[in-house]
Write an enzyme that holds these catalytic residues in place. Structure first.
Site, PDB file in Angstrom:
ATOM      1  N   SER A 156       0.821  -1.208   0.000  1.00 46.54           N
ATOM      2  CA  SER A 156       0.000   0.000   0.000  1.00 46.54           C
ATOM      3  C   SER A 156       0.851   1.253   0.000  1.00 46.54           C
ATOM      4  O   SER A 156       1.937   1.288   0.599  1.00 46.54           O
ATOM      5  CB  SER A 156      -0.903   0.000   1.242  1.00 46.54           C
ATOM      6  OG  SER A 156      -1.496   1.265   1.453  1.00 46.54           O
ATOM      7  N   TYR A 181      -2.431   0.017  10.101  1.00 46.77           N
ATOM      8  CA  TYR A 181      -2.546  -0.595   8.776  1.00 46.77           C
ATOM      9  C   TYR A 181      -1.270  -0.394   7.974  1.00 46.77           C
ATOM     10  O   TYR A 181      -0.718  -1.338   7.401  1.00 46.77           O
ATOM     11  CB  TYR A 181      -3.735  -0.001   8.025  1.00 46.77           C
ATOM     12  CG  TYR A 181      -3.795  -0.418   6.567  1.00 46.77           C
ATOM     13  CD1 TYR A 181      -4.043  -1.740   6.216  1.00 46.77           C
ATOM     14  CD2 TYR A 181      -3.587   0.504   5.547  1.00 46.77           C
ATOM     15  CE1 TYR A 181      -4.095  -2.134   4.885  1.00 46.77           C
ATOM     16  CE2 TYR A 181      -3.639   0.124   4.216  1.00 46.77           C
ATOM     17  CZ  TYR A 181      -3.886  -1.192   3.887  1.00 46.77           C
ATOM     18  OH  TYR A 181      -3.920  -1.578   2.573  1.00 46.77           O
TER      19      TYR A 181
END
Length: 356
Positions: A156, A181
């Site tokens: 990501s 995250y």
């Protein structure tokens, strides 16, 4: 020189790149029933490939949405759905073997299964660590157990944090993630490097930049905003609307993922971290304007404070992916939003549950 050149063509959403040509691939796709995963499985099947899609239908969002995506894929005799939790490597291996995959039977493992989302990760950091870190470690070991020579990891852009230099380049330190995250995705990349170093597996980590399009998860901004606008409800706007994202249409992403799989397979022992983005930034205010205009709605907006963990902007430097993969995204934000709205309206008309 690009190993897997893209071919420019006119697609349903405007100019696009059809992705790399080559022989059909035999691929394990974890998270294969999810948003990106189901699109990727369809692309691989359309190319004549064989796909084992691993998914546990986690209730993070309505599993019925993923079941609907899988039903379309199951029309192909070269598709196998494997219901398993990738955090349990032994059970997943057993389930894959029961589905006809033995050692040496797959070319690439593409690991997309993950618990996604910055804000929910702040509420459940331990759960995110299990799904994203333990799950990555387990699938790396699974690839070794099944003698799969190449591994692609879905990372990501959040790993960059509030990196000052834009556009983001892969050689940036990525040492200061600002959400659990983001930290789990960076940890996954480091696990991939350790596995590559120890066993010589060909590994490509792909940093995705804000993927959107048909079948997007209902908790993500574009889908959530569309649903609220259609219902006549106010949309929550965190901050002053100046935060910016590099929105990337899902078709462009899956083309890049396939190219990365072919690159990893063709280059034994390769190690790369690559950005996959649209290489264009759009502010939150502009995104709302585009979506509202396409839907023909004058939206009500509810202003809220900026959220912890949200980065100020993302912007991908895709030069390295272009050089190695021939990656060249071809869908503008305007064309992509139009395609999303067409899908949203069609799925809402067919079944209210498909656009929750």
């Amino acid at each position: 020189m690009s190993l897997s050149p893209f071919r420019r063509e006119e697609g349903p959403h405007g100019p696009s790149f059809s992705g790399p040509a080559g022989s059909p691939l035999r691929v394990v796709v974890t998270g294969g029933a999810g948003f990106i995963g189901s699109h990727l499985c369809q692309r691989l099947l359309d190319g004549g490939g064989t796909v084992w899609a691993v998914d546990n239908f986690d209730p993070f969002y309505d599993p019925a949405i993923k079941r609907a995506a899988v039903r379309e894929l199951e029309a192909s005799p070269r598709f196998r759905l494997v219901e398993a939790d990738v955090c349990d490597e032994a059970a997943t291996a057993h389930a894959l073997e029961a589905a006809g995959l033995g050692p040496g039977g797959a070319d690439v493992l593409i690991h997309l299964a993950a618990r996604a989302g910055v804000r929910p990760s702040i509420e459940d950091p331990a759960g995110y660590a299990r799904f994203n870190v333990q799950g990555t470690a387990a699938t790396l070991e699974l690839s070794r157990r099944l003698a799969i020579p190449a591994y692609v990891f879905g990372s990501s852009s959040s790993v960059y944090g509030n990196e000052a230099r834009v556009p983001f380049r892969e050689d940036a330190p990525a040492a200061s993630p600002i959400s659990p995250y983001a930290a789990t995705k960076r940890a996954g990349e480091l696990l991939c490097h350790a596995h590559h170093h120890l066993y010589g597996t060909s590994v490509v980590c792909l940093r995705f930049f804000t993927v959107y399009g048909p079948r997007q998860r209902p908790d993500l901004a574009i889908h959530k905003f569309a649903r609220l606008m259609a219902a006549g409800e106010a949309i929550p706007l965190f901050g002053d609307g100046s935060t910016a994202r590099d929105y990337t249409f899902v078709d462009d992403i899956v083309h890049g993922v396939e190219a990365a799989a072919r690159f990893a397979l063709a280059r034994p022992g390769a190690w790369e971290i690559l950005n996959l983005g649209g290489s264009q930034t759009v502010t939150l205010a502009r995104l709302v304007e585009l979506l509202a205009g396409e839907m023909g709605i004058d939206p009500a907006v509810r202003r809220l404070p900026a959220q912890p963990g949200d980065v100020e902007r993302t912007w991908a430097d895709i030069g390295r992916a272009g050089e190695l993969l021939g990656y060249a995204p071809g869908t503008s934000i305007e064309a992509g939003i139009a395609a999303f709205v067409r899908w949203f309206r069609d799925s809402s008309a067919r079944s209210p549950r498909s656009a929750p």
